[in-house]
Scaffold this active site. Structure first.
Site, PDB file in Angstrom:
ATOM      1  N   TRP A   1       0.819  -1.220   0.000  1.00  0.00           N
ATOM      2  CA  TRP A   1       0.000   0.000   0.000  1.00  0.00           C
ATOM      3  C   TRP A   1       0.849   1.265   0.000  1.00  0.00           C
ATOM      4  O   TRP A   1       0.495   2.265  -0.635  1.00  0.00           O
ATOM      5  CB  TRP A   1      -1.020  -0.013   1.139  1.00  0.00           C
ATOM      6  CG  TRP A   1      -2.076  -1.037   0.855  1.00  0.00           C
ATOM      7  CD1 TRP A   1      -2.314  -2.185   1.547  1.00  0.00           C
ATOM      8  CD2 TRP A   1      -2.976  -1.052  -0.271  1.00  0.00           C
ATOM      9  NE1 TRP A   1      -3.308  -2.908   0.934  1.00  0.00           N
ATOM     10  CE2 TRP A   1      -3.740  -2.242  -0.176  1.00  0.00           C
ATOM     11  CE3 TRP A   1      -3.222  -0.198  -1.349  1.00  0.00           C
ATOM     12  CZ2 TRP A   1      -4.727  -2.582  -1.117  1.00  0.00           C
ATOM     13  CZ3 TRP A   1      -4.203  -0.532  -2.272  1.00  0.00           C
ATOM     14  CH2 TRP A   1      -4.931  -1.702  -2.152  1.00  0.00           C
TER      15      TRP A   1
ATOM     16  N   ASP B   1      -1.701   6.600   6.623  1.00  0.00           N
ATOM     17  CA  ASP B   1      -2.782   5.737   6.162  1.00  0.00           C
ATOM     18  C   ASP B   1      -3.075   4.733   7.281  1.00  0.00           C
ATOM     19  O   ASP B   1      -2.288   3.829   7.544  1.00  0.00           O
ATOM     20  CB  ASP B   1      -2.348   5.009   4.876  1.00  0.00           C
ATOM     21  CG  ASP B   1      -3.415   4.045   4.356  1.00  0.00           C
ATOM     22  OD1 ASP B   1      -4.419   3.827   5.049  1.00  0.00           O
ATOM     23  OD2 ASP B   1      -3.220   3.510   3.239  1.00  0.00           O
TER      24      ASP B   1
ATOM     25  N   LYS C   1     -12.842  -1.759   6.847  1.00  0.00           N
ATOM     26  CA  LYS C   1     -12.092  -2.739   7.646  1.00  0.00           C
ATOM     27  C   LYS C   1     -12.504  -2.655   9.116  1.00  0.00           C
ATOM     28  O   LYS C   1     -13.034  -3.589   9.667  1.00  0.00           O
ATOM     29  CB  LYS C   1     -10.600  -2.521   7.484  1.00  0.00           C
ATOM     30  CG  LYS C   1     -10.186  -2.687   6.022  1.00  0.00           C
ATOM     31  CD  LYS C   1      -8.830  -2.153   5.747  1.00  0.00           C
ATOM     32  CE  LYS C   1      -8.581  -2.056   4.256  1.00  0.00           C
ATOM     33  NZ  LYS C   1      -8.694  -3.333   3.548  1.00  0.00           N
TER      34      LYS C   1
HETATM   35  N1  PMP Z   1      -4.551   1.438   2.270  1.00  0.00           N
HETATM   36  C1  PMP Z   1      -4.592   0.306   2.981  1.00  0.00           C
HETATM   37  C2  PMP Z   1      -3.699   0.158   4.181  1.00  0.00           C
HETATM   38  C3  PMP Z   1      -5.455  -0.716   2.602  1.00  0.00           C
HETATM   39  O1  PMP Z   1      -5.500  -1.852   3.285  1.00  0.00           O
HETATM   40  C4  PMP Z   1      -6.300  -0.527   1.470  1.00  0.00           C
HETATM   41  C5  PMP Z   1      -7.311  -1.543   1.006  1.00  0.00           C
HETATM   42  N2  PMP Z   1      -7.129  -2.821   1.280  1.00  0.00           N
HETATM   43  C6  PMP Z   1      -6.201   0.655   0.763  1.00  0.00           C
HETATM   44  C7  PMP Z   1      -5.324   1.623   1.202  1.00  0.00           C
HETATM   45  C8  PMP Z   1      -7.048   0.909  -0.456  1.00  0.00           C
HETATM   46  O2  PMP Z   1      -8.352   1.069  -0.107  1.00  0.00           O
HETATM   47  P1  PMP Z   1      -9.548   1.223  -1.164  1.00  0.00           P
HETATM   48  O3  PMP Z   1      -9.781  -0.141  -1.730  1.00  0.00           O
HETATM   49  O4  PMP Z   1     -10.667   1.700  -0.287  1.00  0.00           O
HETATM   50  O5  PMP Z   1      -9.131   2.210  -2.175  1.00  0.00           O
END
Ligand code: PMP
Length: 363
Positions: A104, A174, A198
């Site tokens: 990420w 994040d 989550k």
């Molecule tokens: N950042 C983290 C730490 C994540 O776990 C995720 C999704 N699994 C995201 C960003 C991306 O999220 P989204 O699918 O809502 O764009």
């Protein structure tokens, strides 16, 4: 837990507290005697506004958010903000600093590179993202718009055990996959953001907690108005139509969290659940977790099987046993048990019992 329900180890959209789901069902047709479902309320009307203010206040209470921070409830997921963050808070800066600890952060770096130069202050790519280099070895530039890191790398199962020291540079985080799972000192941050699916609510909402001085930085002119943090802060997140149902759901989860004992209690439970699971994995030579213990995630426990050929069988049998979505991310393979706030300890106990039996039957 109701009999029909399974222990869902999905990384997100993830398991939600059953109590909250029942409450939603109970009040779905008529919310607080409005004669309407909460989904049908106009977002600027008094009824929805009462709910919106309450949810924000509950979140402020849970995380102890200081008054000089705005809390935004915005449409969409976290990845969109990989772009919206540089667009909003680069200000006049030409560069931003990023910590690379997994998939990420890797993706957020790629997104930021469309808007500025990115200084990668440390990268654990060479270790396949199984550790984080000591903070003392990071090269943080003095001049950077912000320092960005991912508190919990959902795919790689790596979590920060501390808040990085970014000096004068505003810290951006994040917290999509571990927000509300422990106490945090919000005043250490310039900006925290998290998608909902989550640890908060269904998908479709991202919460941004931003220090007010960063809202004075001039956004890039191509930033769409619904994603201008300054304008949304001014308009209390109703510049456009917010995801009202999810906002409402998030509010119920905040109340549920308060009733459970708040984030301190969630920290205790998360520690307990994850330690049990890691202990079991570590004593076995059939399962393996590659992450350096100090950086192991309390939210996403990744593991591999000694014999890769057993993976399909593992997934089929675990699913049959009411333990679902244990398959790891397609980019890293193996298995992953996501154990957010709504996963009861009994789910982890059942998983451990299953792991023990599966090992016995297949070694
Ligand atoms: N950042 C983290 C730490 C994540 O776990 C995720 C999704 N699994 C995201 C960003 C991306 O999220 P989204 O699918 O809502 O764009």
């Amino acid at each position: 837990m109701t009999e029909a329900r399974v222990y869902n180890f999905s990384p997100g959209p993830a398991m939600l507290p059953e109590e909250v789901l029942s409450q939603v069902r109970h009040e779905l047709l008529d919310w607080r005697q409005t004669g309407m479902s909460v989904m049908e309320l106009p977002h600027r009307g008094k009824a929805f506004q009462t709910l919106a203010v309450e949810a924000e206040q509950d979140l402020r209470d849970l995380l102890n958010i200081p008054a000089n921070y705005s809390v935004l409830f915005l449409q969409g997921g976290a990845q969109a903000h990989f772009a919206f963050i540089p667009m909003n808070i680069l200000g006049g800066f030409k560069n931003a600093a990023y910590v690379e600890t997994g998939i990420w952060s890797r993706q957020s770096i790629a997104a930021a590179q469309n808007y500025c130069a990115v200084d990668i202050v440390t990268s654990s790519k060479a270790s396949h993202y199984t550790t984080i280099a000591d903070e003392k070895a990071w090269q943080i530039p003095k001049e950077a718009a912000y320092l960005y890191y991912v508190d919990n790398e959902t795919v790689n199962g790596v979590e920060f055990p501390y808040v990085p020291n970014s000096g004068e540079v505003p810290l951006v985080c994040d917290m999509s996959s571990n927000i509300l799972s422990r106490s945090i000192d919000v005043s250490r941050y310039g900006l925290i953001f998290a998608c909902a699916q989550k640890n908060i609510a269904p998908a479709g909402l991202t919460i941004v907690i931003v220090r007010d001085d960063l809202l004075k930085r001039t956004p890039l002119k191509e930033t769409p108005a619904p994603f201008r943090y300054d304008l949304q802060a001014e308009q209390k997140s109703v510049l456009n139509t917010p995801p009202t149902f999810i906002w409402y759901f998030a509010g119920l989860v905040f109340k549920w969290l308060k009733k459970q004992g708040g984030v301190a209690e969630m920290a205790k439970r998360s520690q307990q659940k994850s330690q049990k699971l890691y202990q079991f994995i570590d004593q076995s030579d059939f399962y393996h977790n590659p992450v350096e213990p100090r950086y192991r995630s309390r939210m996403n426990v990744i593991f591999t099987l000694a014999d890769e050929n057993l993976q399909q069988k593992f997934i089929a049998e675990s699913t049959e046993n009411g333990l679902t979505n244990l398959k790891g991310h397609r980019l890293v393979g193996g298995m992953r048990a996501s154990i957010y706030n709504a996963m009861p300890e009994a789910g982890v106990d059942k998983l451990i019992a299953f792991l023990r039996d599966f090992e016995k039957n297949h070694r």
